[in-house]
Design a protein around this motif. Structure first.
Motif, mmCIF file in Angstrom:
data_model
loop_
_atom_site.group_PDB
_atom_site.id
_atom_site.type_symbol
_atom_site.label_atom_id
_atom_site.label_comp_id
_atom_site.label_asym_id
_atom_site.label_seq_id
_atom_site.Cartn_x
_atom_site.Cartn_y
_atom_site.Cartn_z
ATOM 1 N N ARG A 1 0.805 -1.206 0.000
ATOM 2 C CA ARG A 1 0.000 0.000 0.000
ATOM 3 C C ARG A 1 0.853 1.278 0.000
ATOM 4 O O ARG A 1 0.358 2.359 -0.270
ATOM 5 N N ASP A 2 2.133 1.134 0.318
ATOM 6 C CA ASP A 2 3.021 2.310 0.340
ATOM 7 C C ASP A 2 3.546 2.664 -1.045
ATOM 8 O O ASP A 2 4.261 3.662 -1.194
ATOM 9 N N ALA A 3 3.245 1.857 -2.053
ATOM 10 C CA ALA A 3 3.669 2.181 -3.412
ATOM 11 C C ALA A 3 2.952 3.458 -3.870
ATOM 12 O O ALA A 3 1.722 3.498 -3.939
ATOM 13 N N ALA A 4 3.731 4.496 -4.138
ATOM 14 C CA ALA A 4 3.159 5.810 -4.436
ATOM 15 C C ALA A 4 4.270 6.737 -4.913
ATOM 16 O O ALA A 4 5.448 6.378 -4.905
ATOM 17 N N VAL A 5 3.873 7.938 -5.315
ATOM 18 C CA VAL A 5 4.843 9.000 -5.580
ATOM 19 C C VAL A 5 4.981 9.816 -4.297
ATOM 20 O O VAL A 5 3.966 10.254 -3.738
ATOM 21 N N TYR A 6 6.191 9.983 -3.831
ATOM 22 C CA TYR A 6 6.460 10.713 -2.589
ATOM 23 C C TYR A 6 7.061 12.074 -2.924
ATOM 24 O O TYR A 6 8.053 12.168 -3.635
ATOM 25 N N TYR A 7 6.436 13.115 -2.397
ATOM 26 C CA TYR A 7 6.865 14.485 -2.666
ATOM 27 C C TYR A 7 7.478 15.105 -1.413
ATOM 28 O O TYR A 7 6.865 15.083 -0.340
ATOM 29 N N CYS A 8 8.648 15.667 -1.575
ATOM 30 C CA CYS A 8 9.308 16.440 -0.532
ATOM 31 C C CYS A 8 9.083 17.917 -0.871
ATOM 32 O O CYS A 8 9.406 18.351 -1.975
ATOM 33 N N ILE A 9 8.515 18.673 0.033
ATOM 34 C CA ILE A 9 8.094 20.047 -0.254
ATOM 35 C C ILE A 9 8.580 20.967 0.859
ATOM 36 O O ILE A 9 8.472 20.626 2.041
ATOM 37 N N LEU A 10 9.099 22.124 0.469
ATOM 38 C CA LEU A 10 9.448 23.147 1.445
ATOM 39 C C LEU A 10 8.302 24.145 1.513
ATOM 40 O O LEU A 10 7.862 24.670 0.494
ATOM 41 N N ARG A 11 7.824 24.400 2.695
ATOM 42 C CA ARG A 11 6.700 25.312 2.851
ATOM 43 C C ARG A 11 7.112 26.448 3.774
ATOM 44 O O ARG A 11 7.429 26.235 4.937
ATOM 45 N N ARG A 12 7.074 27.669 3.220
ATOM 46 C CA ARG A 12 7.524 28.827 3.983
ATOM 47 C C ARG A 12 6.419 29.302 4.906
ATOM 48 O O ARG A 12 5.269 29.434 4.507
ATOM 49 N N ASN A 13 6.755 29.539 6.137
ATOM 50 C CA ASN A 13 5.797 30.057 7.094
ATOM 51 C C ASN A 13 5.755 31.572 6.943
ATOM 52 O O ASN A 13 6.499 32.308 7.577
ATOM 53 N N SER A 14 4.864 32.037 6.027
ATOM 54 C CA SER A 14 4.871 33.464 5.719
ATOM 55 C C SER A 14 3.462 34.028 5.684
ATOM 56 O O SER A 14 3.060 34.701 4.741
ATOM 57 N N GLY A 15 2.677 33.715 6.688
ATOM 58 C CA GLY A 15 1.366 34.335 6.840
ATOM 59 C C GLY A 15 0.397 33.954 5.757
ATOM 60 O O GLY A 15 0.060 32.794 5.605
ATOM 61 N N GLY A 16 -0.024 34.921 4.936
ATOM 62 C CA GLY A 16 -1.108 34.697 3.987
ATOM 63 C C GLY A 16 -0.828 33.635 2.961
ATOM 64 O O GLY A 16 -1.736 33.009 2.453
ATOM 65 N N SER A 17 0.440 33.403 2.608
ATOM 66 C CA SER A 17 0.727 32.396 1.581
ATOM 67 C C SER A 17 1.111 31.078 2.214
ATOM 68 O O SER A 17 1.761 30.253 1.594
ATOM 69 N N ASN A 18 0.684 30.876 3.435
ATOM 70 C CA ASN A 18 1.127 29.726 4.197
ATOM 71 C C ASN A 18 0.656 28.401 3.635
ATOM 72 O O ASN A 18 1.222 27.375 3.935
ATOM 73 N N TYR A 19 -0.426 28.423 2.825
ATOM 74 C CA TYR A 19 -1.013 27.164 2.407
ATOM 75 C C TYR A 19 -0.478 26.639 1.081
ATOM 76 O O TYR A 19 -0.766 25.529 0.700
ATOM 77 N N LYS A 20 0.285 27.442 0.382
ATOM 78 C CA LYS A 20 0.751 27.021 -0.929
ATOM 79 C C LYS A 20 1.772 25.913 -0.802
ATOM 80 O O LYS A 20 2.725 26.021 -0.031
ATOM 81 N N LEU A 21 1.566 24.847 -1.560
ATOM 82 C CA LEU A 21 2.523 23.760 -1.648
ATOM 83 C C LEU A 21 3.105 23.745 -3.051
ATOM 84 O O LEU A 21 2.370 23.760 -4.027
ATOM 85 N N THR A 22 4.433 23.746 -3.152
ATOM 86 C CA THR A 22 5.102 23.687 -4.452
ATOM 87 C C THR A 22 5.638 22.269 -4.636
ATOM 88 O O THR A 22 6.621 21.877 -4.011
ATOM 89 N N PHE A 23 4.965 21.510 -5.490
ATOM 90 C CA PHE A 23 5.327 20.117 -5.738
ATOM 91 C C PHE A 23 6.367 20.041 -6.848
ATOM 92 O O PHE A 23 6.290 20.756 -7.836
ATOM 93 N N GLY A 24 7.334 19.125 -6.687
ATOM 94 C CA GLY A 24 8.215 18.749 -7.785
ATOM 95 C C GLY A 24 7.658 17.493 -8.439
ATOM 96 O O GLY A 24 6.448 17.253 -8.388
ATOM 97 N N LYS A 25 8.536 16.710 -9.029
ATOM 98 C CA LYS A 25 8.086 15.468 -9.667
ATOM 99 C C LYS A 25 8.032 14.309 -8.690
ATOM 100 O O LYS A 25 7.397 13.296 -8.953
#
Lengths: 113, 114
Positions: free
Chosen positions: A81-105
């Motif tokens: 069940r763990d077979a999947a695409v795993y994304y490592c994402i950096l998320r900046r704690n910057s108030g209003g844009s806090n929810y944006k996730l920038t995905f790579g491949k």
């Protein structure tokens, strides 16, 4: 947004541990390290996140290098069940844009029975 | 509790048409984000709404618009569809507050433009 680098694919055997690496050499002090995974035909699913210290939850562990320029997601006993695409994402704690996730491949994890 | 729901599941449109996609967040979640995922790529951020106000916009043309309703559900509209708009459109919801970390994604709407 700071960039992350992950291997395109990795392979593991069922019930063995899996270490998924992620490099983020341009990480800033306010960037949190997040991991999501996406199973086939599903939306992404939150796995774990951390800032500086190693983190554990029911799904996985996150090991963060002392200089924070890399991290490793650890699945202690891989299942099919763990077979999947795993994304490592950096998320900046910057108030209003806090929810944006920038995905790579991401890393496509294949688990062999 | 129900997770994030999206409708429709699949949609086929013709170039130049307009489309509206719908999303219902998890009960109690006030933030909704939209992502576009082209085959073989990771999701790309389109919009984020919180308390009915736009809080973030990705690098998408003005043909893309969204809104959030008083019950926190959301719609994504795409005008003048292009073949390149064919993708999986994902909605994610998150609980209120700047310290919320998890985003919960729906199963997506698969849009095909012919």
């Amino acid at each position: 947004d700071a960039k992350t680098t992950q291997p395109n694919s990795m392979e593991s055997n069922e019930e063995e541990p899996v270490h998924l690496p992620c490099n983020h050499s341009t990480i800033s002090g306010t960037d949190y390290i997040h991991w999501y995974r996406q199973l086939p035909s599903q939306g992404p699913e939150y796995v774990i996140h951390g800032l500086t210290s190693n983190v554990n939850n029911r799904m996985a562990s996150l090991a963060i290098a002392e200089d924070r320029k890399s991290s490793t997601l650890i699945l202690h006993r891989a299942t099919l069940r763990d077979a999947a695409v795993y994304y490592c994402i950096l998320r900046r704690n910057s108030g209003g844009s806090n929810y944006k996730l920038t995905f790579g491949k991401g890393t496509l994890l294949t688990v062999n029975p | 509790d129900a997770g994030v729901t999206q409708s429709p599941t699949h949609l086929i449109k013709t170039r130049g048409q307009q489309v509206t996609l719908r999303c219902s967040p998890i009960s109690g979640h006030k933030s909704v984000s939209w992502y576009q995922q082209v085959l073989g790529q990771g999701p790309q951020f389109i919009f984020q709404y919180y308390e009915k106000e736009e809080r973030g916009r990705g690098n998408f043309p003005d043909r893309f618009s969204a809104r959030q309703f008083p019950n926190y559900s959301s719609e994504l509209n795409v005008n003048a569809l292009l073949l390149g708009d064919s993708a999986l459109y994902l909605c994610a919801s998150s609980s209120a507050g700047a310290i919320s970390y998890e985003q919960y994604f729906g199963p997506g709407t698969r849009l095909t433009v012919t």
